[in-house]
Design an enzyme around this catalytic site. Structure first.
Site, PDB file in Angstrom:
ATOM      1  N   GLY A   1       0.827  -1.190   0.000  1.00 39.51           N
ATOM      2  CA  GLY A   1       0.000   0.000   0.000  1.00 39.51           C
ATOM      3  C   GLY A   1       0.863   1.242   0.000  1.00 39.51           C
ATOM      4  O   GLY A   1       2.076   1.181  -0.240  1.00 39.51           O
ATOM      5  N   ALA A   2       0.242   2.382   0.286  1.00 37.77           N
ATOM      6  CA  ALA A   2       0.974   3.643   0.247  1.00 37.77           C
ATOM      7  C   ALA A   2       2.054   3.698   1.319  1.00 37.77           C
ATOM      8  O   ALA A   2       3.133   4.253   1.097  1.00 37.77           O
ATOM      9  CB  ALA A   2      -0.001   4.804   0.419  1.00 37.77           C
ATOM     10  N   PHE A   3       1.779   3.121   2.495  1.00 40.99           N
ATOM     11  CA  PHE A   3       2.719   3.231   3.610  1.00 40.99           C
ATOM     12  C   PHE A   3       3.140   1.878   4.175  1.00 40.99           C
ATOM     13  O   PHE A   3       3.844   1.832   5.183  1.00 40.99           O
ATOM     14  CB  PHE A   3       2.102   4.057   4.743  1.00 40.99           C
ATOM     15  CG  PHE A   3       1.662   5.424   4.321  1.00 40.99           C
ATOM     16  CD1 PHE A   3       2.594   6.422   4.058  1.00 40.99           C
ATOM     17  CD2 PHE A   3       0.317   5.722   4.161  1.00 40.99           C
ATOM     18  CE1 PHE A   3       2.193   7.680   3.659  1.00 40.99           C
ATOM     19  CE2 PHE A   3      -0.094   6.976   3.765  1.00 40.99           C
ATOM     20  CZ  PHE A   3       0.838   7.969   3.507  1.00 40.99           C
ATOM     21  N   SER A   4       2.720   0.793   3.567  1.00 43.08           N
ATOM     22  CA  SER A   4       3.013  -0.512   4.155  1.00 43.08           C
ATOM     23  C   SER A   4       3.195  -1.563   3.075  1.00 43.08           C
ATOM     24  O   SER A   4       2.842  -1.355   1.917  1.00 43.08           O
ATOM     25  CB  SER A   4       1.881  -0.931   5.094  1.00 43.08           C
ATOM     26  OG  SER A   4       0.671  -1.088   4.365  1.00 43.08           O
ATOM     27  N   ARG A   5       3.755  -2.690   3.502  1.00 39.83           N
ATOM     28  CA  ARG A   5       3.891  -3.845   2.635  1.00 39.83           C
ATOM     29  C   ARG A   5       3.413  -5.074   3.389  1.00 39.83           C
ATOM     30  O   ARG A   5       3.448  -5.108   4.616  1.00 39.83           O
ATOM     31  CB  ARG A   5       5.343  -4.022   2.186  1.00 39.83           C
ATOM     32  CG  ARG A   5       5.802  -2.892   1.280  1.00 39.83           C
ATOM     33  CD  ARG A   5       7.069  -3.240   0.550  1.00 39.83           C
ATOM     34  NE  ARG A   5       7.293  -2.295  -0.533  1.00 39.83           N
ATOM     35  CZ  ARG A   5       8.038  -2.555  -1.601  1.00 39.83           C
ATOM     36  NH1 ARG A   5       8.637  -3.721  -1.717  1.00 39.83           N
ATOM     37  NH2 ARG A   5       8.195  -1.658  -2.550  1.00 39.83           N
ATOM     38  N   CYS A   6       2.993  -6.077   2.633  1.00 40.22           N
ATOM     39  CA  CYS A   6       2.451  -7.281   3.255  1.00 40.22           C
ATOM     40  C   CYS A   6       3.177  -8.508   2.706  1.00 40.22           C
ATOM     41  O   CYS A   6       3.370  -8.632   1.492  1.00 40.22           O
ATOM     42  CB  CYS A   6       0.953  -7.381   2.992  1.00 40.22           C
ATOM     43  SG  CYS A   6       0.100  -8.547   4.060  1.00 40.22           S
TER      44      CYS A   6
ATOM     45  N   LYS B   1       1.942  -7.574   8.006  1.00 39.76           N
ATOM     46  CA  LYS B   1       1.876  -6.194   7.544  1.00 39.76           C
ATOM     47  C   LYS B   1       3.035  -5.432   8.171  1.00 39.76           C
ATOM     48  O   LYS B   1       3.193  -5.423   9.402  1.00 39.76           O
ATOM     49  CB  LYS B   1       0.544  -5.555   7.933  1.00 39.76           C
ATOM     50  CG  LYS B   1       0.368  -4.138   7.396  1.00 39.76           C
ATOM     51  CD  LYS B   1      -1.033  -3.611   7.685  1.00 39.76           C
ATOM     52  CE  LYS B   1      -1.221  -2.200   7.117  1.00 39.76           C
ATOM     53  NZ  LYS B   1      -2.599  -1.687   7.328  1.00 39.76           N
TER      54      LYS B   1
ATOM     55  N   ASP C   1     -12.410   3.417   4.368  1.00 40.18           N
ATOM     56  CA  ASP C   1     -11.665   3.114   3.138  1.00 40.18           C
ATOM     57  C   ASP C   1     -12.113   1.773   2.552  1.00 40.18           C
ATOM     58  O   ASP C   1     -11.292   0.939   2.183  1.00 40.18           O
ATOM     59  CB  ASP C   1     -10.158   3.090   3.415  1.00 40.18           C
ATOM     60  CG  ASP C   1      -9.334   3.196   2.129  1.00 40.18           C
ATOM     61  OD1 ASP C   1      -9.878   3.690   1.110  1.00 40.18           O
ATOM     62  OD2 ASP C   1      -8.154   2.787   2.134  1.00 40.18           O
TER      63      ASP C   1
END
Length: 595
Positions: free
Chosen positions: A36-41, A56, A150
């Protein structure tokens, strides 16, 4: 300023092995599964149990990250307390000098956005299935006074059992005493509600608006609000102005319009949403096959074996008043998947012979035709017979630019039906005035127009015929459902002025054996060998009756002759038929072969 390539490398430096200092558990980080914009999974494996999770990862540190750090802390505080089957489970969290880690439920089928990327659009039964799960999870969130803020397809995840889960609570917030959050503009622009765009703050009704955007998106392939520039899109959102998808069913368009009402007070509550005609009138699968992630599922409805009619029997026997006459809400029939009849109410409508009260006496006791009540071979045999008929027509002749010369012959077909198979059964009306219901437990009951006789055949059982004077108390519940459906469909036919020309009365033992449907068509198989292919978009009906060389193809079209136009095999062989008829027959054949 730090070079971009160096910043990119620093974001990827997540250790292969991670230890939770609180629990002592050691995890192995796997492949990247989302960002995402501020994270990775990442995929994550517990080294001691081999259990698989999703990890996350949110970077921390730096003066510019203070606001992000507060969001992460809020997300953990909210998400860690939630427990619901339709919300991604939160298992643990920990941190090191560089990152904050959240150990979450692993959803192996990825997100609804991944499904849409492959499929582009979903069928209405699939949308009902997904929306039921989303409404359940969202209701739980709202009961905890949490607004997601969201909601979108990429935040809906699917586990191995195709259960839908609401995830990514990074923007979620608790509502205040007035039922609203802070007046901030956040979320994905395409799914923001008018009150959010106008900076009046999020509320639970803002999430319901997002459900409308999601429903529109998965059914059409594009969001309802996607114009550029952004200011134009925001104005369309404020006005509730979007392109109406005319190819969807009326109930789908109606629900979308209710969800996308610019005034939040006019949007339905989550409880009322599930009572909408979109849900009550059509089939909702209990589960979806995994292949529906990449190809449309085909829904087949053979008579289920061994199911008892407990719930409906108890409901109608204990709660319902005498069932006739009835009032109803909407029409059901070709081009629709059926609408829900109203509860039984007294009215001032004309009393129909089929609705008259009276005692019922047993008339005859007989055994149906060989094979109709067989345990498992019956459906397979009927599918084989129906497939052979379609092949006979398809192989009959060449393509033609116009319809071949036909004749008008009254044939037996079903001009009207009500699909309430989730609760009661599938009701239909025949062109000879008779009607029947294929119940969920595989039994069948019919009202014959000759003298108002009632025939009943339990699954794998004998055929019973009654008069309308008396009925055994165990059958009163089913009779009430049948009479409700019969009066409902007959009334709608009268109101629409589409009463078909009377056909030769059917034999008392005729019954609907099965129906098979997808998003475009439905095939009905009757015990007398008749096969009906109903096209939902054009409302065209193809009826195949007779056997072998006596096979007759009858075309029923809106605005055409009431009795339809029939073609013999000889006519089809000499003149052929149009591409449209060929396409419809092919689609029906595909449905039969998919079972």
């Amino acid at each position: 300023m730090e070079p971009r390539s160096r910043r990119r490398r620093s974001r990827q430096l997540v250790a292969t092995f991670l230890r939770d200092p609180g629990s002592g558990r050691v995890y192995r980080r796997g492949k990247l599964i989302g960002k995402g914009a501020f994270s990775r999974c990442y995929k994550l494996t517990d080294m001691s149990t081999s259990a698989v999770f999703a990890l996350k990862v949110v970077p921390r540190g730096g003066a510019g990250r203070l606001r992000l750090r507060g969001k992460v802390e809020r997300e953990i505080a909210l998400h860690s307390r939630l427990r619901h089957r339709n919300i991604v489970a939160f298992h643990a969290h920990f941190a090191d000098r560089d990152h904050v880690y959240m150990v979450l439920e692993y959803c192996s089928r990825q997100s609804l956005a991944h499904v849409l990327k492959v499929r582009r659009t979903l069928t209405e039964p699939e949308v009902r299935y997904y929306l039921r799960g989303l409404v359940s999870g969202l209701r739980y969130l709202h009961q905890q006074r949490i607004v997601h803020r969201d909601l979108k397809p990429s935040n809906f995840f699917l586990n191995k059992n195709m259960e839908v889960k609401i995830g990514d609570l990074g923007l979620a917030a608790r509502v205040g005493p007035a039922g609203r959050c802070h007046r901030v503009l956040c979320g994905t622009p395409n799914f923001q509600a008018p009150e959010v765009v106008s900076r009046n703050g999020h509320s639970c009704k803002s999430d319901i608006w997002a459900l409308g955007c999601i429903m529109y998106t998965v059914l059409t392939g594009t969001p309802p609000f996607a114009a550029a520039p952004l200011s134009e899109m925001y104005q369309n959102i404020r006005d509730g102005h979007y392109l109406e998808p005319t190819h969807l069913s009326p109930s789908a368009r109606s629900l979308i319009a209710r969800l996308l009402a610019p005034d939040p007070a006019e949007r339905p509550s989550l409880d009322h949403l599930l009572q909408d005609d979109f849900f009550s009138q059509g089939f909702t699968p209990e589960r979806l096959p995994p292949h529906s992630c990449h190809s449309p599922p085909v829904f087949a409805f053979p008579p289920p074996l061994g199911r008892l009619f407990r719930k409906v029997g108890q409901l109608l026997l204990t709660q319902c008043r005498p069932p006739c006459p009835f009032t109803s809400k909407e029409a059901s029939g070709p081009g629709e998947e059926g609408t829900e009849p109203d509860h039984m109410e007294a009215g001032n409508e004309e009393r129909d012979p089929l609705c008259t009260e009276g005692r019922i006496h047993l008339l005859t006791l007989g055994t149906p035709r060989t094979g109709l009540a067989g345990p498992k071979g019956s459906l397979a045999l009927q599918l084989e017979v129906a497939t052979r008929k379609l092949f006979l027509c398809l192989d009959a002749g060449p393509m033609a630019g116009q319809d071949p010369p036909g004749e008008q012959r009254p044939v037996l077909w079903a001009p009207k039906w009500v699909d309430y198979s989730l609760k009661y059964g599938f009701g239909y009306q025949l062109s000879d005035g008779g009607s029947g219901v294929l119940f969920r437990d595989g039994s069948h009951m019919a009202l014959r127009p000759q003298g108002g006789h009632v025939s009943y055949q339990p699954d794998q059982g004998t055929l019973w015929t009654f008069t309308l004077r008396d009925v055994p108390s165990p059958l009163r519940a089913k009779l009430a459902v049948l009479r409700l459906f019969a009066c409902y469909m007959q009334r709608r036919l009268r109101e629409e002025g589409t009463v078909p020309m009377p056909a030769t009365p059917a034999s008392p033992d005729i019954s609907l054996l099965s129906f098979i449907a997808d998003s475009q068509a439905m095939v009905m198989l009757f015990s007398n060998g008749t096969v009906q292919v109903s096209l939902k978009t054009s409302q065209t009906q193809l009826v195949l009756s007779g056997e072998d060389e006596d096979l007759l193809l009858t075309l029923q079209e809106p605005g055409g002759p009431a009795v339809g136009v029939s073609y013999t095999l000889d006519v089809l062989r000499s003149h052929g038929f149009t591409l449209a008829v060929h396409h419809h027959l092919r689609h029906g054949l595909h449905l039969l072969q998919s079972v």
